[in-house]
Design an enzyme around this catalytic site. Structure first.
Site, PDB file in Angstrom:
ATOM      1  N   ARG A 143       0.849  -1.203   0.000  1.00 58.19           N
ATOM      2  CA  ARG A 143       0.000   0.000   0.000  1.00 58.19           C
ATOM      3  C   ARG A 143       0.884   1.252   0.000  1.00 58.19           C
ATOM      4  O   ARG A 143       0.595   2.237  -0.658  1.00 58.19           O
ATOM      5  CB  ARG A 143      -0.963   0.030   1.197  1.00 58.19           C
ATOM      6  N   TYR A 172     -17.373  16.962 -13.960  1.00 54.49           N
ATOM      7  CA  TYR A 172     -17.749  15.544 -14.059  1.00 54.49           C
ATOM      8  C   TYR A 172     -18.769  15.203 -12.958  1.00 54.49           C
ATOM      9  O   TYR A 172     -18.608  15.628 -11.803  1.00 54.49           O
ATOM     10  CB  TYR A 172     -16.486  14.685 -13.909  1.00 54.49           C
ATOM     11  N   ASP A 196      -8.541  18.674 -13.875  1.00 53.08           N
ATOM     12  CA  ASP A 196      -8.861  17.334 -14.366  1.00 53.08           C
ATOM     13  C   ASP A 196      -8.486  17.296 -15.855  1.00 53.08           C
ATOM     14  O   ASP A 196      -9.134  17.929 -16.682  1.00 53.08           O
ATOM     15  CB  ASP A 196     -10.357  17.073 -14.154  1.00 53.08           C
ATOM     16  N   LYS A 251      -9.751   6.293 -19.060  1.00 53.29           N
ATOM     17  CA  LYS A 251     -10.116   6.822 -20.377  1.00 53.29           C
ATOM     18  C   LYS A 251      -8.919   6.758 -21.333  1.00 53.29           C
ATOM     19  O   LYS A 251      -8.369   5.699 -21.530  1.00 53.29           O
ATOM     20  CB  LYS A 251     -10.669   8.241 -20.216  1.00 53.29           C
TER      21      LYS A 251
HETATM   22  C1  LIG Z   1     -14.462   9.229 -15.939  1.00 46.98           C
HETATM   23  C2  LIG Z   1     -14.074  10.557 -15.421  1.00 46.98           C
HETATM   24  C3  LIG Z   1     -13.767  10.741 -14.065  1.00 46.98           C
HETATM   25  C4  LIG Z   1     -13.889   9.630 -13.045  1.00 46.98           C
HETATM   26  O1  LIG Z   1     -12.955   8.613 -13.240  1.00 46.98           O
HETATM   27  P1  LIG Z   1     -13.207   7.069 -12.841  1.00 46.98           P
HETATM   28  O2  LIG Z   1     -11.982   6.393 -13.323  1.00 46.98           O
HETATM   29  O3  LIG Z   1     -14.454   6.634 -13.528  1.00 46.98           O
HETATM   30  O4  LIG Z   1     -13.366   7.038 -11.356  1.00 46.98           O
HETATM   31  C5  LIG Z   1     -13.353  11.997 -13.661  1.00 46.98           C
HETATM   32  N1  LIG Z   1     -13.262  13.020 -14.529  1.00 46.98           N
HETATM   33  C6  LIG Z   1     -13.565  12.884 -15.828  1.00 46.98           C
HETATM   34  C7  LIG Z   1     -13.454  14.057 -16.737  1.00 46.98           C
HETATM   35  C8  LIG Z   1     -13.973  11.650 -16.323  1.00 46.98           C
HETATM   36  O5  LIG Z   1     -14.289  11.524 -17.609  1.00 46.98           O
END
Ligand SMILES: *Cc1c(COP(=O)(O)O)cnc(C)c1O
Length: 401
Positions: A51, A103, A175, A200
């Site tokens: 961890r 998001y 983000d 993504k």
């Molecule tokens: C999918 C997404 C998230 C969240 O990520 P997870 O891996 O699903 O927890 C946060 N910000 C954006 C812009 C996203 O597309």
């Protein structure tokens, strides 16, 4: 040779993880061990418990730090785990200014979870710097941005926000899921923490859920590491390896998908059934020129608005190539319906206020031939057109699988 001599594209392949020091393996080894033998009673080795630190996860953490140009990278079990852990830097009584079309999961974290711990928040249109400036309070500690935003692809002036943040003693979180460091490097523009859903584009194959955080400054990086180790939402080693593998093709995937997205955006912008197309690469897009000054390209995600939910339903049931799903940034094109998917957590009133109406669809363009995608959309629009929306019984999606 120093890494700095390489371009981003080459660096994805020729980096610290290129060859395993002990075996010469050209793929990072997956280290499953949860604990590590300490050969000396008084001084422990680099790793003690997975961890707190694991060589496979560390390879990914070093890689993303290098790609984003940060002092430290940290890998989490999901994008939300990375975002939520970064928010743990805030304390009771602190205030965060956050982009209004954030998001959906981040919206839920702020409004339903952090609020219970006494963290205050205000949503603002981050594209309006005057509005942002007017909403900064004495206890504001973080300006949180997402650019381009989800799902309306609004472009925030990163340098402008950073200037306001620095002038007011705030940190900037960004983000960077939609563009990745292949197209946007926020730390170079003064942002303090870059966050990712590595689920993504970074991994890119719809086969892993992962999150990353990269910190510009080593001291802040240490604070975030302590929170990662305390909260414990670390990324597992198999998943870290999958993200590392995906990263090798990041540049070529995002180049190809972006080129196709531009073609699709132009096609949609000129289609009579489409009321509006949102893509920062279109010259008529509000954020077009800012985007040109802070990124290497507009990316592979776009949104478009049809008349209403009925038109959307008929279109979705008629289109054959994209998968209809939550998520984005994959090799296959993904069509999603923000009102019922990514933004389902948002109350109707808030959603409509942000322009996320019942006619809005989001498309993440994959690696299919763009001509096939356009032909597929064309036949779907034809079907939508021919039948009266009131008595159309579209074939359920499941029948096409
Ligand atoms: C999918 C997404 C998230 C969240 O990520 P997870 O891996 O699903 O927890 C946060 N910000 C954006 C812009 C996203 O597309």
């Amino acid at each position: 040779m120093s890494k700095k001599e390489y371009s981003f594209q080459t660096n994805l392949l020729h980096n610290n993880s290129k060859v395993d020091k002990y075996t010469g393996a050209v793929s990072v080894s997956i280290q499953h061990a949860s604990t590590f033998h300490q050969s000396d009673f008084d001084s422990f080795g680099k790793y003690d418990y997975s961890r707190s630190g694991n060589p496979t996860r560390e390879a990914l953490e070093e890689m993303i730090a290098e790609l984003e140009g940060g002092a430290r990278g940290l890998a989490f079990s999901s994008g939300m785990a990375a975002i939520s852990t970064a928010f743990l830097l805030l304390s009771k009584g602190d205030h965060v200014l956050i982009t209004e079309d954030v998001y959906g999961g981040t919206y839920r974290m702020i409004t339903q979870v952090l609020s219970r711990f006494g963290v205050e928040y205000t949503f603002v249109d981050m594209t309006d710097l005057n509005q942002v400036a007017s909403q900064i309070k004495n206890n504001t500690k973080v300006l949180y941005i997402e650019t381009p935003s989800n799902p309306l692809l609004k472009v925030t002036d990163i340098r402008g926000i950073v200037k306001l943040a620095k002038a007011n003693g705030c940190l900037t979180f960004l983000d960077n899921t939609f563009l990745t460091p292949a197209l946007q490097r926020p730390l170079d523009l003064g942002v303090d923490i870059v966050l990712h859903s590595a689920t993504k584009f970074l991994s890119g194959h719809s086969d892993v859920v992962a999150g990353l955080a990269v910190v510009k400054d080593a001291e802040l990086g240490q604070k975030l590491y302590t929170l990662q180790n305390s909260f414990g939402a670390i990324l597992g080693v198999q998943d870290a390896w999958l993200v590392l593998r995906g990263l090798k093709t990041l540049h070529v995937r995002i180049q190809q998908s972006s080129q196709s997205a531009e073609k699709l955006a132009n096609y949609l912008a000129n289609h009579p059934k489409v009321e509006e197309t949102y893509y920062p690469g279109l010259t008529q897009h509000n954020g077009y020129s800012i985007q040109r000054h802070q990124t290497e390209g507009p990316g592979a995600v776009l949104s478009f608005r049809l008349r209403d939910e009925k038109a959307v339903r008929n279109f979705v049931n008629s289109v054959k190539i994209p998968v209809f799903a939550v998520s984005l940034g994959a090799v296959e094109s993904i069509l999603s319906y923000p009102a019922k998917m990514s933004h389902a957590a948002m109350p109707l009133e808030e959603r409509l206020k942000r322009g996320i109406t019942d006619g809005l669809l989001r498309l993440s363009v994959g690696l299919e031939n763009p001509a096939d995608l356009i032909a597929d959309f064309e036949q779907a629009f034809d079907i939508v057109e021919k039948i009266s929306p009131d008595n159309f019984q579209a074939e359920p999606i499941i029948n096409k699988l």
